[in-house]
Design a protein around this motif. Structure first.
Motif, short mmCIF file in Angstrom:
data_model
loop_
_atom_site.label_atom_id
_atom_site.label_comp_id
_atom_site.label_asym_id
_atom_site.label_seq_id
_atom_site.Cartn_x
_atom_site.Cartn_y
_atom_site.Cartn_z
N ASP A 156 -37.23 -4.47 6.65
CA ASP A 156 -35.94 -5.15 6.66
C ASP A 156 -35.42 -5.45 5.25
OD1 ASP A 156 -36.12 -4.95 9.36
OD2 ASP A 156 -36.45 -7.08 9.75
N LEU A 157 -36.33 -5.63 4.29
CA LEU A 157 -35.89 -5.80 2.90
C LEU A 157 -35.16 -4.55 2.42
CD1 LEU A 157 -38.88 -7.61 1.17
CD2 LEU A 157 -36.54 -8.47 1.35
N LEU A 158 -35.61 -3.40 2.90
CA LEU A 158 -35.02 -2.14 2.48
C LEU A 158 -33.81 -1.75 3.33
CD1 LEU A 158 -38.40 -0.32 1.93
CD2 LEU A 158 -36.86 -1.14 0.16
N HIS A 159 -33.60 -2.46 4.42
CA HIS A 159 -32.44 -2.24 5.29
C HIS A 159 -31.75 -3.58 5.54
CE1 HIS A 159 -35.17 1.17 6.18
NE2 HIS A 159 -34.03 1.86 6.21
N PHE A 160 -31.54 -4.30 4.45
CA PHE A 160 -31.06 -5.67 4.54
C PHE A 160 -29.74 -5.80 5.28
CE2 PHE A 160 -28.72 -9.31 2.67
CZ PHE A 160 -29.56 -10.32 3.08
N GLN A 161 -28.81 -4.90 5.03
CA GLN A 161 -27.48 -4.99 5.64
C GLN A 161 -27.52 -4.93 7.16
OE1 GLN A 161 -24.69 -5.76 4.04
NE2 GLN A 161 -25.86 -5.87 2.14
N HIS A 162 -28.50 -4.22 7.71
CA HIS A 162 -28.58 -4.04 9.15
C HIS A 162 -29.51 -5.05 9.84
CE1 HIS A 162 -26.40 -0.31 8.65
NE2 HIS A 162 -27.29 0.09 7.75
N ASN A 163 -30.36 -5.72 9.06
CA ASN A 163 -31.39 -6.57 9.68
C ASN A 163 -31.47 -7.95 9.03
OD1 ASN A 163 -32.62 -4.42 11.46
ND2 ASN A 163 -32.96 -3.48 9.47
N LYS A 164 -30.34 -8.50 8.63
CA LYS A 164 -30.35 -9.79 7.91
C LYS A 164 -31.00 -10.90 8.72
CE LYS A 164 -26.03 -8.80 5.50
NZ LYS A 164 -24.62 -9.15 5.38
N ILE A 165 -30.59 -11.04 9.98
CA ILE A 165 -31.08 -12.15 10.80
C ILE A 165 -32.56 -12.01 11.06
CG2 ILE A 165 -30.91 -13.27 13.06
CD1 ILE A 165 -27.92 -12.61 13.01
N ARG A 166 -32.99 -10.80 11.44
CA ARG A 166 -34.42 -10.61 11.70
C ARG A 166 -35.24 -10.84 10.44
NH1 ARG A 166 -36.36 -4.99 14.14
NH2 ARG A 166 -36.12 -4.31 11.98
N LEU A 167 -34.74 -10.39 9.29
CA LEU A 167 -35.45 -10.60 8.03
C LEU A 167 -35.60 -12.08 7.74
CD1 LEU A 167 -36.75 -9.64 5.41
CD2 LEU A 167 -34.45 -9.49 4.42
N LEU A 168 -34.53 -12.85 7.94
CA LEU A 168 -34.60 -14.30 7.70
C LEU A 168 -35.61 -14.96 8.63
CD1 LEU A 168 -30.83 -15.14 7.12
CD2 LEU A 168 -32.67 -15.09 5.42
N ILE A 169 -35.65 -14.51 9.89
CA ILE A 169 -36.62 -15.06 10.84
C ILE A 169 -38.04 -14.73 10.40
CG2 ILE A 169 -37.50 -14.87 13.20
CD1 ILE A 169 -34.56 -14.43 14.08
N MET A 170 -38.27 -13.47 10.02
CA MET A 170 -39.60 -13.04 9.59
C MET A 170 -40.05 -13.77 8.32
SD MET A 170 -40.74 -10.93 11.78
CE MET A 170 -40.06 -10.10 13.21
N LEU A 171 -39.11 -13.92 7.37
CA LEU A 171 -39.44 -14.66 6.15
C LEU A 171 -39.74 -16.12 6.45
CD1 LEU A 171 -36.87 -13.15 3.61
CD2 LEU A 171 -39.36 -12.86 3.60
N GLY A 172 -38.99 -16.69 7.41
CA GLY A 172 -39.25 -18.07 7.84
C GLY A 172 -40.64 -18.22 8.42
N ILE A 173 -41.03 -17.26 9.27
CA ILE A 173 -42.39 -17.29 9.85
C ILE A 173 -43.43 -17.16 8.76
CG2 ILE A 173 -44.00 -16.02 11.34
CD1 ILE A 173 -41.56 -15.24 13.07
N PHE A 174 -43.19 -16.26 7.80
CA PHE A 174 -44.14 -16.03 6.71
C PHE A 174 -44.31 -17.30 5.87
CE2 PHE A 174 -45.44 -14.26 2.56
CZ PHE A 174 -46.54 -13.53 2.97
N VAL A 175 -43.20 -17.95 5.53
CA VAL A 175 -43.26 -19.20 4.76
C VAL A 175 -43.99 -20.28 5.55
CG1 VAL A 175 -41.87 -21.07 3.78
CG2 VAL A 175 -41.24 -18.69 3.35
N PHE A 176 -43.72 -20.35 6.85
CA PHE A 176 -44.40 -21.32 7.71
C PHE A 176 -45.91 -21.09 7.70
CE2 PHE A 176 -46.20 -22.28 11.93
CZ PHE A 176 -46.04 -23.66 11.94
N LEU A 177 -46.33 -19.82 7.81
CA LEU A 177 -47.76 -19.50 7.79
C LEU A 177 -48.39 -19.84 6.45
CD1 LEU A 177 -47.82 -16.09 9.73
CD2 LEU A 177 -48.64 -18.31 10.53
#
Length: 195
Positions: A156-177
């Motif tokens: 999603d980092l490499l396809h940011f324009q198409h996957n902004k919301i999913r990337l933010l969710i995944m980054l949120g999970i990663f930060v939480f972990l």
């Protein structure tokens, strides 16, 4: 390594055809043994080369095999070297005391929650009395969610324009972990100082 470099490496591997795919898989195998770059970068390269889901499978299978290989080599051939290498890492020594008696649980949790780097878990477990089967099963179970997460983030980092919301969710999970891992590290390793 930024987006251009990841894209450049993946394009290069694609141009090499079957050999490029082999090298991409080899990167995922070697990274847990020699952490020369963050795994999320390797994951990003492989999801570009293989596609998202096949890239995830390649990342997962090869990272698990790499971790098991490092564990096996350290336990059977490099025990003295590993003990000397981790002697100065107090947190690994303390963690080893925990995983000696509850290997599967601690290996699984430490794979899901970033408490100690993967190579530290591999080497630390190798010089303790962690059962091989506990290490293998804990690695298989524990690496699945984290590598799925890293593969999605790399994609999603490499396809940011198409996957902004999913990337933010995944980054949120990663930060939480990471946050939970920090708490667990203080609890697991701090508790040893009081006993």
């Amino acid at each position: 390594m930024g987006k251009w470099n990841v894209q450049h490496v993946s394009d290069l591997l694609e141009a090499w055809g079957l050999w490029g795919h082999f090298l991409g898989a080899l990167l995922a195998f070697v990274q847990p043994v020699v952490p020369f770059m963050p795994f999320v970068v390797v994951a990003g390269v492989n999801v570009l080369v293989f596609g998202l889901w096949l890239g995830f499978v390649v990342n997962y299978v090869m990272a698990v095999l790499g971790a098991i290989t490092e564990f096996w080599l350290a336990r059977n051939y490099g025990r003295a070297w590993v003990e000397k290498k981790i002697a100065n890492h107090v947190y690994i020594q303390k963690f080893n005391k925990q995983i000696e008696y509850h290997g599967f649980i601690y290996i699984t949790i430490s794979r899901i929650i970033p408490v100690i780097p993967s190579f530290g878990i591999n080497l630390g477990a190798a010089v303790m009395r962690v059962k091989t089967m506990d290490f293998v099963l804990g690695t298989i179970v524990g690496k699945l969610p984290m590598i799925l997460l890293e593969s999605f983030i790399g994609h999603d980092l490499l396809h940011f324009q198409h996957n902004k919301i999913r990337l933010l969710i995944m980054l949120g999970i990663f930060v939480f972990l990471l946050f939970v891992g920090h708490i667990c590290k203080k609890k697991w390793l701090g508790s040893d100082e009081r006993t």
